[in-house]
Scaffold this motif. Structure first.
Motif, short mmCIF file in Angstrom:
data_model
loop_
_atom_site.label_atom_id
_atom_site.label_comp_id
_atom_site.label_asym_id
_atom_site.label_seq_id
_atom_site.Cartn_x
_atom_site.Cartn_y
_atom_site.Cartn_z
N VAL A 5 -4.97 1.28 5.99
CA VAL A 5 -4.70 1.11 4.44
C VAL A 5 -5.66 1.83 3.65
CG1 VAL A 5 -4.14 -1.66 4.89
CG2 VAL A 5 -6.56 -0.89 4.44
N THR A 6 -5.17 2.09 2.32
CA THR A 6 -6.00 3.00 1.50
C THR A 6 -7.14 2.21 0.73
OG1 THR A 6 -3.98 4.05 0.83
CG2 THR A 6 -5.77 4.59 -0.67
N VAL A 7 -8.46 2.94 0.73
CA VAL A 7 -9.49 2.24 0.51
C VAL A 7 -10.38 3.54 -0.54
CG1 VAL A 7 -9.90 0.56 2.19
CG2 VAL A 7 -11.06 2.62 2.41
N GLN B 163 -13.39 4.37 -0.30
CA GLN B 163 -14.33 4.98 0.54
C GLN B 163 -15.78 5.25 -0.14
OE1 GLN B 163 -14.08 5.81 3.66
NE2 GLN B 163 -11.72 5.57 3.76
N PHE C 223 -15.32 -3.42 2.51
CA PHE C 223 -13.86 -3.84 2.08
C PHE C 223 -13.25 -4.93 3.03
CE2 PHE C 223 -14.82 0.62 0.92
CZ PHE C 223 -14.31 0.67 -0.32
N PHE D 137 -8.62 -4.23 9.57
CA PHE D 137 -8.89 -2.86 9.35
C PHE D 137 -10.56 -2.66 9.13
CE2 PHE D 137 -4.76 -3.86 7.86
CZ PHE D 137 -3.98 -2.90 8.33
N GLY E 137 -10.79 1.30 6.20
CA GLY E 137 -9.12 1.23 6.16
C GLY E 137 -8.31 1.32 7.33
N GLY F 60 -8.32 -3.82 2.43
CA GLY F 60 -8.77 -2.52 1.82
C GLY F 60 -9.10 -2.97 0.43
#
Length: 177
Positions: free
Chosen positions: A22-24, A26, A32, A69, A125, A169
């Motif tokens: 999944v997009t996070v 960072q 997250f 994740f 993620g 995320g």
């Protein structure tokens, strides 16, 4: 879906593909959400060790999915034989415990699959484990996913930054030095 994909999903013991990440954002100061679901205040988690903060500050999440994740980027510093928990040392120094289910150690690893192990570097993620929520329900176990910063005292603050529903995320906790 090709023939190999179909076979790998149906043959007992077949190797399954790792779920997509999944997009996070960072952000090294942020922990997250490892799963989508409803956020539960830590003191409302039905396990005294977590509820009393013995394992650090954090939150629980009533999970909607079956994949967890990485809540931070860092290094896996501990995993357990029963596959229900990981400890990740984040780049900011936070030691983040990802614990799936309450009393889930009783499953002895049944229904869990890990994608990482001690010593692996992970990115926030990235999928780190999957779990069978229906098996937990069948065995009468609470499937709450708990995320804590076990070394909370090393930070000026470890605070939840969300409530209600979260997506995997999304920002969950903030660690301030």
């Amino acid at each position: 879906m090709g023939l190999f994909d179909k076979l790998s999903r149906t043959l007992p013991g077949a190797r399954r593909q790792v779920p997509d990440a999944v997009t996070v954002a960072q952000d090294p100061q942020t922990v997250f959400a490892p799963v989508a679901g409803s956020v539960v205040a830590l003191d409302a988690v039905a396990d005294p060790a977590f509820a009393q903060g013995m394992l650090g500050r954090g939150v629980g999440i009533k999970a909607e999915g079956d994949v967890a994740f990485a809540p931070v980027s860092g290094t896996v510093v501990a995993d357990v034989k029963t596959k229900h928990a990981l400890l990740i040392r984040a780049e900011c120094g936070a030691e983040v415990l990802l614990h799936v289910g309450l009393d889930s150690v009783r499953l002895r690893g049944a229904g869990f699959r890990t994608y990482v192990r001690k010593g692996d570097d992970v990115r926030a993620g990235q999928p780190v484990m999957s779990f069978d929520r229906s098996l937990m329900a069948e065995r009468g176990l609470d499937d709450t996913v708990v995320v804590t910063v076990t070394n909370s005292d090393a930070f000026a603050a470890v605070e939840p930054v969300c409530a209600g529903e979260v997506a995997a995320g999304s920002e969950l906790l903030r660690c301030e030095r």
